[in-house]
Design a protein around this motif. Structure first.
Motif, PDB file in Angstrom:
ATOM      1  N   VAL A   1       0.875  -1.172   0.000  1.00 32.74           N
ATOM      2  CA  VAL A   1       0.000   0.000   0.000  1.00 32.74           C
ATOM      3  C   VAL A   1       0.913   1.223   0.000  1.00 32.74           C
ATOM      4  O   VAL A   1       1.639   1.444   0.967  1.00 32.74           O
ATOM      5  CB  VAL A   1      -0.932   0.009   1.234  1.00 32.74           C
ATOM      6  N   PRO A   2       0.902   2.008  -1.080  1.00 33.50           N
ATOM      7  CA  PRO A   2       1.806   3.159  -1.161  1.00 33.50           C
ATOM      8  C   PRO A   2       1.608   4.152  -0.021  1.00 33.50           C
ATOM      9  O   PRO A   2       0.496   4.353   0.470  1.00 33.50           O
ATOM     10  CB  PRO A   2       1.458   3.811  -2.500  1.00 33.50           C
ATOM     11  N   ARG A   3       2.707   4.743   0.388  1.00 33.10           N
ATOM     12  CA  ARG A   3       2.701   5.714   1.482  1.00 33.10           C
ATOM     13  C   ARG A   3       1.723   6.852   1.211  1.00 33.10           C
ATOM     14  O   ARG A   3       0.992   7.282   2.091  1.00 33.10           O
ATOM     15  CB  ARG A   3       4.109   6.272   1.677  1.00 33.10           C
TER      16      ARG A   3
ATOM     17  N   ASN B   1      -5.700   8.703   2.533  1.00 30.23           N
ATOM     18  CA  ASN B   1      -6.928   8.033   2.966  1.00 30.23           C
ATOM     19  C   ASN B   1      -7.096   7.930   4.471  1.00 30.23           C
ATOM     20  O   ASN B   1      -8.222   7.880   4.958  1.00 30.23           O
ATOM     21  CB  ASN B   1      -7.005   6.637   2.352  1.00 30.23           C
ATOM     22  N   ILE B   2      -6.017   7.878   5.217  1.00 29.39           N
ATOM     23  CA  ILE B   2      -6.139   7.737   6.675  1.00 29.39           C
ATOM     24  C   ILE B   2      -5.944   9.074   7.377  1.00 29.39           C
ATOM     25  O   ILE B   2      -6.730   9.459   8.224  1.00 29.39           O
ATOM     26  CB  ILE B   2      -5.153   6.680   7.199  1.00 29.39           C
ATOM     27  N   TRP B   3      -4.876   9.785   7.025  1.00 29.57           N
ATOM     28  CA  TRP B   3      -4.580  11.044   7.692  1.00 29.57           C
ATOM     29  C   TRP B   3      -5.149  12.252   6.940  1.00 29.57           C
ATOM     30  O   TRP B   3      -5.044  13.367   7.412  1.00 29.57           O
ATOM     31  CB  TRP B   3      -3.076  11.197   7.893  1.00 29.57           C
TER      32      TRP B   3
ATOM     33  N   PHE C   1       4.612  17.539   7.099  1.00 30.96           N
ATOM     34  CA  PHE C   1       4.489  17.403   8.552  1.00 30.96           C
ATOM     35  C   PHE C   1       3.885  16.066   8.967  1.00 30.96           C
ATOM     36  O   PHE C   1       4.119  15.589  10.062  1.00 30.96           O
ATOM     37  CB  PHE C   1       3.683  18.556   9.134  1.00 30.96           C
ATOM     38  N   ASN C   2       3.108  15.450   8.105  1.00 32.91           N
ATOM     39  CA  ASN C   2       2.501  14.158   8.415  1.00 32.91           C
ATOM     40  C   ASN C   2       3.240  12.989   7.780  1.00 32.91           C
ATOM     41  O   ASN C   2       2.824  11.847   7.910  1.00 32.91           O
ATOM     42  CB  ASN C   2       1.047  14.128   7.945  1.00 32.91           C
ATOM     43  N   ALA C   3       4.330  13.238   7.110  1.00 30.76           N
ATOM     44  CA  ALA C   3       5.033  12.198   6.367  1.00 30.76           C
ATOM     45  C   ALA C   3       5.526  11.050   7.242  1.00 30.76           C
ATOM     46  O   ALA C   3       5.615   9.913   6.796  1.00 30.76           O
ATOM     47  CB  ALA C   3       6.194  12.804   5.592  1.00 30.76           C
ATOM     48  N   ARG C   4       5.850  11.301   8.489  1.00 25.34           N
ATOM     49  CA  ARG C   4       6.351  10.260   9.391  1.00 25.34           C
ATOM     50  C   ARG C   4       5.240   9.581  10.189  1.00 25.34           C
ATOM     51  O   ARG C   4       5.489   8.605  10.892  1.00 25.34           O
ATOM     52  CB  ARG C   4       7.377  10.856  10.361  1.00 25.34           C
ATOM     53  N   SER C   5       4.023  10.047  10.075  1.00 28.24           N
ATOM     54  CA  SER C   5       2.907   9.467  10.825  1.00 28.24           C
ATOM     55  C   SER C   5       2.727   7.968  10.570  1.00 28.24           C
ATOM     56  O   SER C   5       2.541   7.207  11.522  1.00 28.24           O
ATOM     57  CB  SER C   5       1.610  10.202  10.519  1.00 28.24           C
ATOM     58  N   PRO C   6       2.780   7.504   9.326  1.00 30.68           N
ATOM     59  CA  PRO C   6       2.640   6.050   9.115  1.00 30.68           C
ATOM     60  C   PRO C   6       3.749   5.237   9.794  1.00 30.68           C
ATOM     61  O   PRO C   6       3.483   4.156  10.314  1.00 30.68           O
ATOM     62  CB  PRO C   6       2.725   5.885   7.591  1.00 30.68           C
ATOM     63  N   ASP C   7       4.958   5.771   9.826  1.00 36.71           N
ATOM     64  CA  ASP C   7       6.067   5.051  10.453  1.00 36.71           C
ATOM     65  C   ASP C   7       5.828   4.861  11.945  1.00 36.71           C
ATOM     66  O   ASP C   7       6.028   3.777  12.491  1.00 36.71           O
ATOM     67  CB  ASP C   7       7.380   5.800  10.235  1.00 36.71           C
TER      68      ASP C   7
END
Length: 62
Positions: free
Chosen positions: A10-12, A18-20, A26-32
């Protein structure tokens, strides 16, 4: 989202939008951060793994 697309990457960008609901810097590290916490909860079941696909994103394997 990972469950619906199990065994597929599932691409970043897809996760961020879709989630954030935002793909900003600023949200780029949220999935990690979220995946790290999710892995801790799932470590009790060794048949479930969240695999990091370097440079792309994540996939769920069971």
């Amino acid at each position: 989202m990972l469950c619906k697309n199990h065994h597929e990457v599932v691409p970043r960008k897809t996760l961020l939008v879709n989630i954030w609901c935002d793909e900003s810097f600023f949200n780029a590290r949220s999935p990690d951060v979220f995946m790290t916490k999710l892995r801790r909860h799932l470590q009790a079941d060794p048949t479930i793994q969240i695999i990091n696909v370097r440079g792309i994103s994540y996939k769920l394997v069971w």
